[in-house]
Scaffold this active site. Structure first.
Site, PDB file in Angstrom:
ATOM      1  N   TYR A 142       0.827  -1.209   0.000  1.00 31.75           N
ATOM      2  CA  TYR A 142       0.000   0.000   0.000  1.00 31.75           C
ATOM      3  C   TYR A 142       0.863   1.261   0.000  1.00 31.75           C
ATOM      4  O   TYR A 142       0.408   2.324  -0.403  1.00 31.75           O
ATOM      5  CB  TYR A 142      -0.901   0.037   1.242  1.00 31.75           C
ATOM      6  CG  TYR A 142      -2.241  -0.639   1.090  1.00 31.75           C
ATOM      7  CD1 TYR A 142      -2.324  -1.966   0.713  1.00 31.75           C
ATOM      8  CD2 TYR A 142      -3.414   0.056   1.341  1.00 31.75           C
ATOM      9  CE1 TYR A 142      -3.558  -2.588   0.606  1.00 31.75           C
ATOM     10  CE2 TYR A 142      -4.647  -0.558   1.232  1.00 31.75           C
ATOM     11  CZ  TYR A 142      -4.714  -1.880   0.865  1.00 31.75           C
ATOM     12  OH  TYR A 142      -5.926  -2.485   0.752  1.00 31.75           O
ATOM     13  N   LYS A 190       3.115 -15.296   2.922  1.00 32.58           N
ATOM     14  CA  LYS A 190       3.360 -16.055   1.684  1.00 32.58           C
ATOM     15  C   LYS A 190       4.872 -16.286   1.623  1.00 32.58           C
ATOM     16  O   LYS A 190       5.558 -15.871   0.682  1.00 32.58           O
ATOM     17  CB  LYS A 190       2.821 -15.238   0.480  1.00 32.58           C
ATOM     18  CG  LYS A 190       2.814 -15.964  -0.851  1.00 32.58           C
ATOM     19  CD  LYS A 190       1.788 -17.058  -0.962  1.00 32.58           C
ATOM     20  CE  LYS A 190       1.931 -17.791  -2.284  1.00 32.58           C
ATOM     21  NZ  LYS A 190       1.072 -18.999  -2.352  1.00 32.58           N
ATOM     22  N   ASP A 222      -2.943 -18.242   0.823  1.00 30.58           N
ATOM     23  CA  ASP A 222      -3.912 -18.936  -0.033  1.00 30.58           C
ATOM     24  C   ASP A 222      -4.633 -20.016   0.771  1.00 30.58           C
ATOM     25  O   ASP A 222      -5.851 -20.178   0.697  1.00 30.58           O
ATOM     26  CB  ASP A 222      -3.243 -19.501  -1.304  1.00 30.58           C
ATOM     27  CG  ASP A 222      -1.923 -20.209  -1.043  1.00 30.58           C
ATOM     28  OD1 ASP A 222      -1.423 -20.168   0.110  1.00 30.58           O
ATOM     29  OD2 ASP A 222      -1.376 -20.806  -1.990  1.00 30.58           O
ATOM     30  N   ASP A 246      -6.499  -6.938   4.214  1.00 27.12           N
ATOM     31  CA  ASP A 246      -7.603  -6.283   3.509  1.00 27.12           C
ATOM     32  C   ASP A 246      -8.501  -7.340   2.869  1.00 27.12           C
ATOM     33  O   ASP A 246      -9.724  -7.331   3.030  1.00 27.12           O
ATOM     34  CB  ASP A 246      -7.031  -5.336   2.440  1.00 27.12           C
ATOM     35  CG  ASP A 246      -8.126  -4.670   1.633  1.00 27.12           C
ATOM     36  OD1 ASP A 246      -9.087  -4.180   2.253  1.00 27.12           O
ATOM     37  OD2 ASP A 246      -8.031  -4.650   0.390  1.00 27.12           O
ATOM     38  N   ASP A 250     -12.545  -8.966   4.217  1.00 25.70           N
ATOM     39  CA  ASP A 250     -13.781  -8.945   3.411  1.00 25.70           C
ATOM     40  C   ASP A 250     -14.325 -10.371   3.313  1.00 25.70           C
ATOM     41  O   ASP A 250     -15.529 -10.604   3.430  1.00 25.70           O
ATOM     42  CB  ASP A 250     -13.511  -8.419   1.989  1.00 25.70           C
ATOM     43  CG  ASP A 250     -13.847  -6.934   1.844  1.00 25.70           C
ATOM     44  OD1 ASP A 250     -13.657  -6.189   2.822  1.00 25.70           O
ATOM     45  OD2 ASP A 250     -14.296  -6.517   0.752  1.00 25.70           O
TER      46      ASP A 250
END
Ligand code: IPM
Ligand code: MG
Length: 359
Positions: A142, A190, A222, A246, A250
């Site tokens: 970001y 990751k 994942d 983020d 959701d």
């Protein structure tokens, strides 16, 4: 007790849902005999229109001088559909997070008993799910530099950067939260691909020595995305970097039945910010149909994390739970008649004022 609250309603449904949260906060003011001063300030697309800046200096000063910031939403389709726009509403949110030093975004996720049937997930999977995602908020892709386009415009690039210090401070906070809950921390990364993730893993592993009573597990992002919806009850505290947090939050909102229900607290160096995780939902703006519960529940977090009146937070949460149980809810979670945004806000404020005994 006298406290200052900065109110940043922002764009889209922001002003409507903030109005409902303010009704709840004002009901608390009466009930707990405290005094709040509310100062509104511009942010997002609205701020660009008025000042050319999505996070004007004046807004920052107001936030710095406040005890807490109540935040609605930002974003506007005019900018989403114009990838060439140089100034974007989201830059305001990012600037606010950076300038206030809000490095930790805390997103509690739990399944409301009376709503489990609204989730597309099977009831037995989610009934009793209760965890918290701690998202790093001021680093990673970001904010990393360089970012942009090559001279011929045919290549674009973003940079993901993390320093050991950034990982340590969020890691420590996550271990501390885990210690206060079920003493189980899942660190999502990751590390099989990304250098930043390997630094995360190394740093969190080292920090673990200071928190031997907390069980630590690592999970690739994942795999975490899959496990969140197949076995959500296995999670207690999850810590992860900005972008993964983020996306995963959701996804996690599906467990609660609606994105409109998830609150968040952003904490760090200066004033803490309380905001729902949903965006500006422009399709619903001005229609009085958006779910105000994510914002009202964010106000509950404000009393617990910033204003030091935890009983007020509990009371707001209880009133929200009652509104869900009794079906006084907006269309996204209604089974029978849907109520409007302001009807839900009035009902909850009414519960706080009168019906529920002070805990
Ligand atoms: C969130 C939002 C923001 C983010 C957007 C609006 C910039 O999606 O708070 O999760 O990506 O952080
Ligand atoms: Mg998001």
């Amino acid at each position: 007790m006298q406290k200052n609250i900065a109110v940043l309603a922002g764009d889209g449904i922001g002003p409507e849902v903030i109005d409902q949260a303010l009704k709840a906060v004002k009901a608390i003011e009466q009930r707990f005999k405290c005094r709040f001063t509310y100062t509104s300030a511009l942010v997002g697309a609205t701020a660009i229109e008025h000042t050319g800046d999505p996070y004007p200096d004046r807004t920052h000063d107001i936030c710095m001088q406040s005890d807490a910031v109540l935040f609605g939403a930002i974003g506007d389709p005019r900018y989403d559909n114009d990838p060439k726009a140089k100034i974007r509403p989201e830059q305001g949110l990012l600037a606010m997070r950076k300038k206030l030093g809000l490095y930790a975004n805390i997103r509690p996720v739990s399944a409301f008993k009376s709503l489990v049937h609204k989730s597309p997930l099977k009831t037995e999977l989610i009934d009793g799910a209760d965890f918290m995602v701690i998202r790093e908020l001021t680093g990673g892709i970001y904010f990393g530099e360089p970012r942009g386009r090559s001279e011929n415009g045919l290549t674009a690039f973003d940079t993901c950067t993390y320093t050991r210090t950034e990982i340590e401070r969020i890691g420590r906070l996550a271990f501390e939260y885990a210690r206060r809950r079920a003493k189980k921390l899942t660190a999502v990364d990751k590390a099989n691909i990304l250098a930043t993730s390997r630094l995360w893993r190394e740093t969190i592993q080292e920090l673990h020595a200071d928190f031997p009573d907390v069980a630590l597990e690592f999970m690739f992002v994942d795999n975490a995305a899959m496990q969140l919806v197949t076995w959500p009850k296995k999670f207690d505290v999850v810590v992860t970097e900005n972008m993964f947090g983020d996306i995963l939050t959701d996804e996690a909102s599906v467990i609660t039945g609606s994105l409109g229900l998830l609150p968040s607290a952003s904490v760090g160096i200066h004033t803490s910010v309380f905001e729902p995780i949903h965006g500006s939902y422009p399709q619903a703006a001005g229609k009085n149909i958006a779910n105000p519960l994510g914002t009202i529940l964010s106000a509950a977090l404000m009393f617990e994390y910033a204003l030091n009146i935890p009983e007020a937070g509990q009371l707001i949460r209880l009133a929200c739970e009652r509104s869900i149980e009794q079906g006084v809810v907006t269309a996204d979670i209604a089974t029978g008649n849907a109520y409007t945004t302001s009807e839900v806000g009035d009902w909850i404020a009414g519960q706080i004022s009168a019906c529920i005994p002070t805990p």
